[in-house]
Design a protein around this motif. Structure first.
Motif, PDB file in Angstrom:
ATOM      1  N   VAL A   1       0.826  -1.152  -0.185  1.00 29.18           N
ATOM      2  CA  VAL A   1       0.013  -0.009   0.060  1.00 29.18           C
ATOM      3  C   VAL A   1       0.859   1.145   0.214  1.00 29.18           C
ATOM      4  O   VAL A   1       1.891   1.353   0.861  1.00 29.18           O
ATOM      5  N   TYR A   2       0.630   2.175  -0.952  1.00 32.55           N
ATOM      6  CA  TYR A   2       1.255   3.523  -1.050  1.00 32.55           C
ATOM      7  C   TYR A   2       0.748   4.428  -0.115  1.00 32.55           C
ATOM      8  O   TYR A   2       1.293   4.977   0.737  1.00 32.55           O
ATOM      9  N   ARG A   3      -0.868   4.349  -0.262  1.00 32.15           N
ATOM     10  CA  ARG A   3      -1.496   5.310   0.745  1.00 32.15           C
ATOM     11  C   ARG A   3      -2.884   4.922   0.677  1.00 32.15           C
ATOM     12  O   ARG A   3      -3.499   4.246  -0.333  1.00 32.15           O
ATOM     13  N   GLU A   4      -3.682   5.165   1.647  1.00 36.68           N
ATOM     14  CA  GLU A   4      -5.079   4.941   1.762  1.00 36.68           C
ATOM     15  C   GLU A   4      -6.048   6.258   2.162  1.00 36.68           C
ATOM     16  O   GLU A   4      -5.039   7.080   2.646  1.00 36.68           O
ATOM     17  N   PHE A   5      -6.872   6.401   1.590  1.00 34.76           N
ATOM     18  CA  PHE A   5      -7.785   7.625   1.833  1.00 34.76           C
ATOM     19  C   PHE A   5      -9.343   7.034   1.985  1.00 34.76           C
ATOM     20  O   PHE A   5      -9.546   6.021   1.319  1.00 34.76           O
ATOM     21  N   PRO A   6     -10.180   8.169   2.335  1.00 36.52           N
ATOM     22  CA  PRO A   6     -11.558   7.555   2.642  1.00 36.52           C
ATOM     23  C   PRO A   6     -12.216   7.204   1.157  1.00 36.52           C
ATOM     24  O   PRO A   6     -12.130   7.981   0.186  1.00 36.52           O
ATOM     25  N   GLY A   7     -12.533   5.958   0.681  1.00 31.75           N
ATOM     26  CA  GLY A   7     -13.042   5.494  -0.303  1.00 31.75           C
ATOM     27  C   GLY A   7     -12.150   4.926  -1.387  1.00 31.75           C
ATOM     28  O   GLY A   7     -12.248   4.668  -2.465  1.00 31.75           O
ATOM     29  N   GLY A   8     -10.749   4.860  -1.009  1.00 32.77           N
ATOM     30  CA  GLY A   8      -9.516   4.238  -1.861  1.00 32.77           C
ATOM     31  C   GLY A   8      -8.338   3.972  -1.260  1.00 32.77           C
ATOM     32  O   GLY A   8      -8.162   4.300  -0.021  1.00 32.77           O
ATOM     33  N   THR A   9      -7.659   3.264  -1.832  1.00 28.92           N
ATOM     34  CA  THR A   9      -6.451   2.551  -1.818  1.00 28.92           C
ATOM     35  C   THR A   9      -5.525   2.612  -3.031  1.00 28.92           C
ATOM     36  O   THR A   9      -6.047   2.303  -4.092  1.00 28.92           O
ATOM     37  N   VAL A  10      -4.307   3.145  -2.648  1.00 25.46           N
ATOM     38  CA  VAL A  10      -3.349   3.096  -3.839  1.00 25.46           C
ATOM     39  C   VAL A  10      -2.270   2.358  -3.664  1.00 25.46           C
ATOM     40  O   VAL A  10      -1.610   2.362  -2.551  1.00 25.46           O
ATOM     41  N   PHE A  11      -1.871   1.502  -4.343  1.00 25.42           N
ATOM     42  CA  PHE A  11      -0.825   0.333  -4.302  1.00 25.42           C
ATOM     43  C   PHE A  11       0.355   0.679  -5.050  1.00 25.42           C
ATOM     44  O   PHE A  11       0.384   1.387  -6.252  1.00 25.42           O
ATOM     45  N   PHE A  12       1.485   0.329  -4.741  1.00 22.61           N
ATOM     46  CA  PHE A  12       2.721   0.246  -5.474  1.00 22.61           C
ATOM     47  C   PHE A  12       2.736  -0.737  -6.788  1.00 22.61           C
ATOM     48  O   PHE A  12       2.188  -1.996  -6.219  1.00 22.61           O
ATOM     49  N   LEU A  13       3.019  -0.325  -7.739  1.00 22.76           N
ATOM     50  CA  LEU A  13       2.744  -1.516  -8.848  1.00 22.76           C
ATOM     51  C   LEU A  13       4.201  -1.409  -9.758  1.00 22.76           C
ATOM     52  O   LEU A  13       4.023  -0.750 -10.630  1.00 22.76           O
ATOM     53  N   GLY A  14       5.342  -2.192  -9.063  1.00 24.02           N
ATOM     54  CA  GLY A  14       6.391  -1.854  -9.803  1.00 24.02           C
ATOM     55  C   GLY A  14       7.040  -0.317  -9.969  1.00 24.02           C
ATOM     56  O   GLY A  14       6.899   0.286  -8.785  1.00 24.02           O
ATOM     57  N   GLN A  15       6.960   0.102 -11.108  1.00 23.79           N
ATOM     58  CA  GLN A  15       7.457   1.514 -11.202  1.00 23.79           C
ATOM     59  C   GLN A  15       6.350   2.442 -11.395  1.00 23.79           C
ATOM     60  O   GLN A  15       6.516   3.556 -11.632  1.00 23.79           O
ATOM     61  N   GLY A  16       4.919   2.125 -11.026  1.00 21.06           N
ATOM     62  CA  GLY A  16       3.771   2.868 -10.989  1.00 21.06           C
ATOM     63  C   GLY A  16       2.799   2.557 -10.054  1.00 21.06           C
ATOM     64  O   GLY A  16       3.277   2.246  -8.903  1.00 21.06           O
ATOM     65  N   LEU A  17       1.750   3.167 -10.093  1.00 21.38           N
ATOM     66  CA  LEU A  17       0.800   3.019  -9.084  1.00 21.38           C
ATOM     67  C   LEU A  17      -0.748   2.453  -9.635  1.00 21.38           C
ATOM     68  O   LEU A  17      -0.835   2.943 -10.495  1.00 21.38           O
ATOM     69  N   LEU A  18      -1.403   1.904  -8.717  1.00 23.23           N
ATOM     70  CA  LEU A  18      -2.662   1.354  -8.840  1.00 23.23           C
ATOM     71  C   LEU A  18      -3.597   1.981  -7.983  1.00 23.23           C
ATOM     72  O   LEU A  18      -3.330   1.557  -6.632  1.00 23.23           O
ATOM     73  N   GLU A  19      -4.538   2.537  -8.331  1.00 27.77           N
ATOM     74  CA  GLU A  19      -5.382   3.110  -7.339  1.00 27.77           C
ATOM     75  C   GLU A  19      -6.823   2.257  -7.613  1.00 27.77           C
ATOM     76  O   GLU A  19      -7.444   2.325  -8.698  1.00 27.77           O
ATOM     77  N   VAL A  20      -7.503   1.603  -6.490  1.00 24.57           N
ATOM     78  CA  VAL A  20      -8.793   1.200  -6.528  1.00 24.57           C
ATOM     79  C   VAL A  20      -9.713   2.275  -5.559  1.00 24.57           C
ATOM     80  O   VAL A  20      -9.312   2.328  -4.611  1.00 24.57           O
ATOM     81  N   SER A  21     -10.765   2.727  -6.278  1.00 22.83           N
ATOM     82  CA  SER A  21     -11.452   3.719  -5.588  1.00 22.83           C
ATOM     83  C   SER A  21     -12.703   3.830  -6.417  1.00 22.83           C
ATOM     84  O   SER A  21     -12.791   3.625  -7.565  1.00 22.83           O
ATOM     85  N   GLY A  22     -13.775   4.465  -5.834  1.00 24.97           N
ATOM     86  CA  GLY A  22     -14.934   4.531  -6.451  1.00 24.97           C
ATOM     87  C   GLY A  22     -15.709   3.375  -6.697  1.00 24.97           C
ATOM     88  O   GLY A  22     -15.133   2.287  -6.422  1.00 24.97           O
ATOM     89  N   ARG A  23     -16.962   3.353  -7.445  1.00 24.12           N
ATOM     90  CA  ARG A  23     -17.787   2.134  -7.654  1.00 24.12           C
ATOM     91  C   ARG A  23     -18.033   2.296  -8.896  1.00 24.12           C
ATOM     92  O   ARG A  23     -18.262   3.438  -9.640  1.00 24.12           O
ATOM     93  N   SER A  24     -17.956   1.290  -9.860  1.00 24.76           N
ATOM     94  CA  SER A  24     -18.701   1.046 -11.056  1.00 24.76           C
ATOM     95  C   SER A  24     -19.101  -0.249 -11.458  1.00 24.76           C
ATOM     96  O   SER A  24     -18.740  -1.143 -11.052  1.00 24.76           O
ATOM     97  N   ASP A  25     -20.347  -0.380 -12.216  1.00 24.06           N
ATOM     98  CA  ASP A  25     -20.942  -1.535 -12.405  1.00 24.06           C
ATOM     99  C   ASP A  25     -20.584  -1.921 -13.936  1.00 24.06           C
ATOM    100  O   ASP A  25     -21.144  -3.105 -14.187  1.00 24.06           O
ATOM    101  N   GLU A  26     -19.845  -1.092 -14.446  1.00 25.41           N
ATOM    102  CA  GLU A  26     -19.287  -1.595 -15.709  1.00 25.41           C
ATOM    103  C   GLU A  26     -18.253  -2.490 -15.670  1.00 25.41           C
ATOM    104  O   GLU A  26     -17.423  -2.754 -14.696  1.00 25.41           O
ATOM    105  N   THR A  27     -18.057  -3.702 -16.499  1.00 16.73           N
ATOM    106  CA  THR A  27     -17.284  -4.486 -16.223  1.00 16.73           C
ATOM    107  C   THR A  27     -15.913  -4.190 -17.239  1.00 16.73           C
ATOM    108  O   THR A  27     -16.003  -3.557 -18.422  1.00 16.73           O
ATOM    109  N   PRO A  28     -14.841  -4.728 -17.108  1.00 17.24           N
ATOM    110  CA  PRO A  28     -13.476  -4.320 -17.773  1.00 17.24           C
ATOM    111  C   PRO A  28     -13.843  -4.753 -19.169  1.00 17.24           C
ATOM    112  O   PRO A  28     -14.326  -5.718 -19.290  1.00 17.24           O
ATOM    113  N   THR A  29     -13.238  -4.069 -20.209  1.00 14.81           N
ATOM    114  CA  THR A  29     -13.084  -4.377 -21.304  1.00 14.81           C
ATOM    115  C   THR A  29     -12.052  -5.449 -21.930  1.00 14.81           C
ATOM    116  O   THR A  29     -11.274  -5.529 -21.397  1.00 14.81           O
ATOM    117  N   ALA A  30     -12.319  -6.218 -22.904  1.00 15.60           N
ATOM    118  CA  ALA A  30     -11.299  -7.324 -23.385  1.00 15.60           C
ATOM    119  C   ALA A  30     -10.247  -6.563 -23.682  1.00 15.60           C
ATOM    120  O   ALA A  30      -8.877  -7.526 -23.777  1.00 15.60           O
TER     121      ALA A  30
END
Length: 122
Positions: A30-59
């Motif tokens: 974990v890089y940082r957490e905030f209300p409603g989300g978490t940011v992860f270290f992703l190698g040389q980048g960052l990955l943020e999981v936040s918000g909601r969506s009912d859309e599925t990822p595209t192929a």
């Protein structure tokens, strides 16, 4: 334009489940957490999981993650594998897994003999 930072944003119908997958299954730090989300270290980048969506990822969308040992990753992630490891025509060893929302994650090991591991300058 000067780019100062970047990150991949993931929206999920179940952010808690998706956060748990990246934290507990993939073991991302974990890089940082905030209300409603978490940011992860992703190698040389960052990955943020936040918000909601009912859309599925595209192929057409994938996460590409380089790992040190694909065999170890395959054993640890056996329940999530959607395509077993194999050597691709471009010389990389790749295995595909899926996150809880179906986003495909390409795990890649670069073989020792691959040009990405060698200095090809004359």
């Amino acid at each position: 334009m000067e780019i100062l930072g970047s990150r991949v944003l993931l929206r999920s119908p179940d952010p808690a489940r998706t956060t748990a997958f990246y934290r507990d299954v993939l073991g991302l730090a974990v890089y940082r957490e905030f209300p409603g989300g978490t940011v992860f270290f992703l190698g040389q980048g960052l990955l943020e999981v936040s918000g909601r969506s009912d859309e599925t990822p595209t192929a057409a969308t994938r996460l590409w993650l380089q790992v040190r040992d694909l065999e170890v990753a395959a054993a640890a992630l056996a329940d999530h594998v959607v395509r077993p490891a194999r050597r691709e025509p471009w010389g990389l060893d790749e295995m595909w897994i899926a996150d809880p929302d179906g986003l495909l994650i390409v795990l890649v090991e670069i073989p020792a003999e691959h040009p990405l591991r060698r200095d090809v300058r004359d």
